[in-house]
Scaffold this active site. Structure first.
Site, PDB file in Angstrom:
ATOM      1  CB  VAL A   1       5.721  -2.162  11.226  1.00  0.00           C
ATOM      2  CG1 VAL A   1       7.312  -1.715  12.305  1.00  0.00           C
ATOM      3  CG2 VAL A   1       6.420  -3.436  12.812  1.00  0.00           C
ATOM      4  CB  CYS A   2       8.071   2.307   9.623  1.00  0.00           C
ATOM      5  SG  CYS A   2       9.304   2.747   9.491  1.00  0.00           S
ATOM      6  CB  THR A   3       6.392   4.287   6.261  1.00  0.00           C
ATOM      7  OG1 THR A   3       7.150   3.430   5.367  1.00  0.00           O
ATOM      8  CG2 THR A   3       6.957   5.650   6.929  1.00  0.00           C
TER       9      THR A   3
END
Length: 220
Positions: free
Chosen positions: A95-97
């Site tokens: 998820v995300c970075t």
């Protein structure tokens, strides 16, 4: 589920809330050492499994993002752990970075992937990934999600693949996940240039640091 100091708690907590019903006591919150792990807002979560104690044969490998992403992209112990477990995992996810950490470990070479909007187009290609502007991207056994709040979308997509759509729909209802945000400002396009510029300024250190951490991987 990987944990590291400076992660974003919501990247992990949202998916964990959905996936805990699937995995039960087989869900491992893994860090280099067992114990409290502070997030990038100061909230601490507790790792229950160390790198060494984490099972090698796993169904899902998950990586969150956060302000400490550039450091994790350079952390050889973390990257070695991810490479080893990914070789045995049915699903390799983020998820995300967190996708940048997977990319730094060489686990997104040639895969379509997404990340937080502030780094998706600039950093992912330097890590061998093909950036896609979508909330959740599935490419073979890789599942990556966009920034922070996309963790719930990711978890439902994964739950459907692990247990079926009916299970995922039931989990969505149990969580009462029916978002109605008060503003239309969740993407740069919907937020407009002024709000995007303000958000980009807040995220500048993360974006610049991630780009710098990706540079050594460009010519692998």
């Amino acid at each position: 589920m990987l944990m590291f100091p400076g992660m974003t708690a919501l990247d992990l907590v949202g998916p964990q809330a959905i996936l805990a019903g699937l995995a039960g006591d087989r869900l491992h919150l893994v860090a280099r050492q067992v114990g409290p792990v502070p997030s990038d807002t100061g909230l601490s979560l507790v790792a229950d499994t160390s790198f060494d104690a984490c099972p090698r044969d796993i169904d899902v490998l998950f990586v969150p993002g956060g302000d400490a992403t550039p450091g994790q992209m350079r952390d050889e112990a973390t990257l070695a752990f991810l490479r080893d477990r990914a070789a045995h995992a049915s699903w390799v996810t983020s998820v995300c970075t967190g996708s940048l950490v997977l990319g730094a470990a060489g686990l997104l070479d040639g895969y379509r992937a997404t990340s937080h909007w502030s780094v998706r187009e600039t950093v992912l290609p330097r890590l061998g990934a093909i950036p896609v502007n979508r909330r959740v991207v599935v490419d073979r056994n890789r599942i990556t999600a966009a920034g922070i709040s996309a963790g719930l979308d990711f978890a439902l997509v994964l739950a459907a693949r692990l247990r079926g759509e009916e299970y995922a729909r039931t989990s969505q209802l149990v969580a009462e996940y029916a978002p109605e945000p008060p503003f239309s400002a969740g993407t740069p396009d919907s937020a407009g240039p002024d709000i995007t510029a303000r958000a980009a300024a807040i995220l500048k250190d993360l974006a610049d640091g991630s780009l710098a951490a990706a540079m050594p991987h460009r010519n692998r």
